[in-house]
Scaffold this active site. Structure first.
Site, PDB file in Angstrom:
ATOM      1  N   ALA A  47      45.457  31.284  40.417  1.00  0.00           N
ATOM      2  CA  ALA A  47      43.923  31.816  39.526  1.00  0.00           C
ATOM      3  C   ALA A  47      43.441  31.634  39.991  1.00  0.00           C
ATOM      4  CB  ALA A  47      43.922  30.557  38.976  1.00  0.00           C
ATOM      5  N   ASP A 271      43.126  34.930  34.190  1.00  0.00           N
ATOM      6  CA  ASP A 271      42.703  35.607  35.268  1.00  0.00           C
ATOM      7  C   ASP A 271      42.069  36.857  35.047  1.00  0.00           C
ATOM      8  OD1 ASP A 271      43.497  32.851  36.061  1.00  0.00           O
ATOM      9  OD2 ASP A 271      45.508  33.942  36.530  1.00  0.00           O
TER      10      ASP A 271
END
Length: 351
Positions: A47, A271
């Protein structure tokens, strides 16, 4: 909120530092159960490093700080992330622990048929701590981006995250994506996930959280309830899926509807949203425009097959962000929209 972190011209000061575990991802060559897939293609996943890669692709200076094994997979991660233009010089290599890897099926993660097999227990990243990482490098950005995945990995990782979210004079703007992953906390002996994540979020300046994970982790229903539980962050962003997102800046609330998107792969949008919002934050845009940039960058991820998709060109994104509400509501974005030529916004609108 403006970014009041260091703006020095020193070469080791960057726009964003992202700290967290990145793993080698094995993607199936065809749909089906993991037991039936004959071969896999290699990619990267993480992430925080995803955010760094997308920001670097958009022209921001970004540094990823992590810990990988002194093995071939570690070599691949450092080289692949560095190829996006991300500074990887502060990544530590661990001769005793391996680089984490995981396998997943090709299906949508939201379906019951989706499978993920993680091999990250005891990974090099789980040894990240205040003593094993370069704190000066971690704090050398205008923004420090963290997520709730890191503290779930080990007690040492939790200690490091607590250190970085402790409010102290002169620290960079701390961005925290809650990223509640119940599976990672299931066997954790160093804390109860929801309680730990709420504690860490309260120490951040900017927090991203999905309304679904706020409901699952904390039993909170609706953006206002999340804000009531998290009054400390100067800016709180509650993502509401297809409905849009709401940002609380102090006592002010700003909501922006999501875009109509022809989804190719529902991977990486969270993200990308964080990266888009951070990009606009670094450019000191108004909150409403930050939310719109977040939606546009998420749309770039949703309309591309890869986990990491190139963000829209800055000028193109700025023109779309400047649309009035009616035109924004008519936008429909499909594959290839990020490559639209200058002045071609009409091509991505619905009638």
């Amino acid at each position: 909120m403006t970014v009041d972190g260091p703006r020095s011209t020193a070469p080791d000061v960057v726009d964003v530092v992202a700290l967290g575990e990145s793993m080698v991802t094995f993607l199936p060559s065809r749909p089906g159960r993991l037991a039936d897939v004959p071969s896999f293609d290699r990619a990267i996943g993480g992430a925080e490093s995803n955010v760094a890669c997308v920001l670097a692709a958009a022209g921001h200076s970004a540094r990823w700080v992590g810990r990988v094994g002194a093995d071939g997979f570690g070599d691949h991660l450092v080289e692949a992330i560095g190829a996006y233009g991300v500074d990887v010089r502060a990544v530590r290599r661990d001769p005793a622990r391996p680089t984490g890897v995981y396998f997943r099926t090709a299906g949508d993660r939201a379906t019951d048929a989706h499978e993920v097999a993680y091999y990250r227990a005891g990974s090099a990243a789980s040894a990240m701590s205040v003593d094993t990482m370069d704190l000066d490098a971690i704090r050398s950005g205008r923004v420090l981006h963290l997520s709730g995945i890191t503290p779930a990995l080990s007690a040492d990782c939790l200690g490091l995250t607590r250190e970085l979210t402790a409010r102290s004079p002169g620290r960079p703007l701390v961005s925290f994506d809650v990223n509640h992953r119940p599976g990672l906390w299931r066997d954790a002996r160093h804390g109860h996930g929801p309680e730990v994540l709420l504690e860490l979020a309260r120490g951040a300046d900017l927090v991203f959280v999905g309304d679904d994970e706020a409901r699952d982790a904390w039993g909170l229903d609706g953006p206002e309830a999340v804000r009531a539980a998290l009054p400390e962050p100067e800016l709180l962003v509650v993502k509401q899926g297809a409905s849009g997102a709401t940002a609380f800046h102090g006592t002010d609330a700003t909501s922006v509807p999501a875009l109509h998107v022809d989804v190719v792969a529902a991977v990486g949008a969270g993200d990308a949203f964080a990266a888009g919002f951070l990009s606009a934050t670094l450019r000191e845009k108004p909150v409403r425009e930050r939310l719109r940039h977040g939606h546009l960058w998420a749309a770039a991820a949703l309309t591309a097959p890869a986990d990491l998709a190139a963000p829209p060109a800055r000028g193109h994104a700025d023109r779309l962000v400047a649309l009035d509400d009616a035109a924004w509501g008519r936008l429909r974005l499909g594959p290839g929209w990020t490559h639209a030529a200058e002045g071609a916004e009409e091509e991505v609108r619905t009638p």
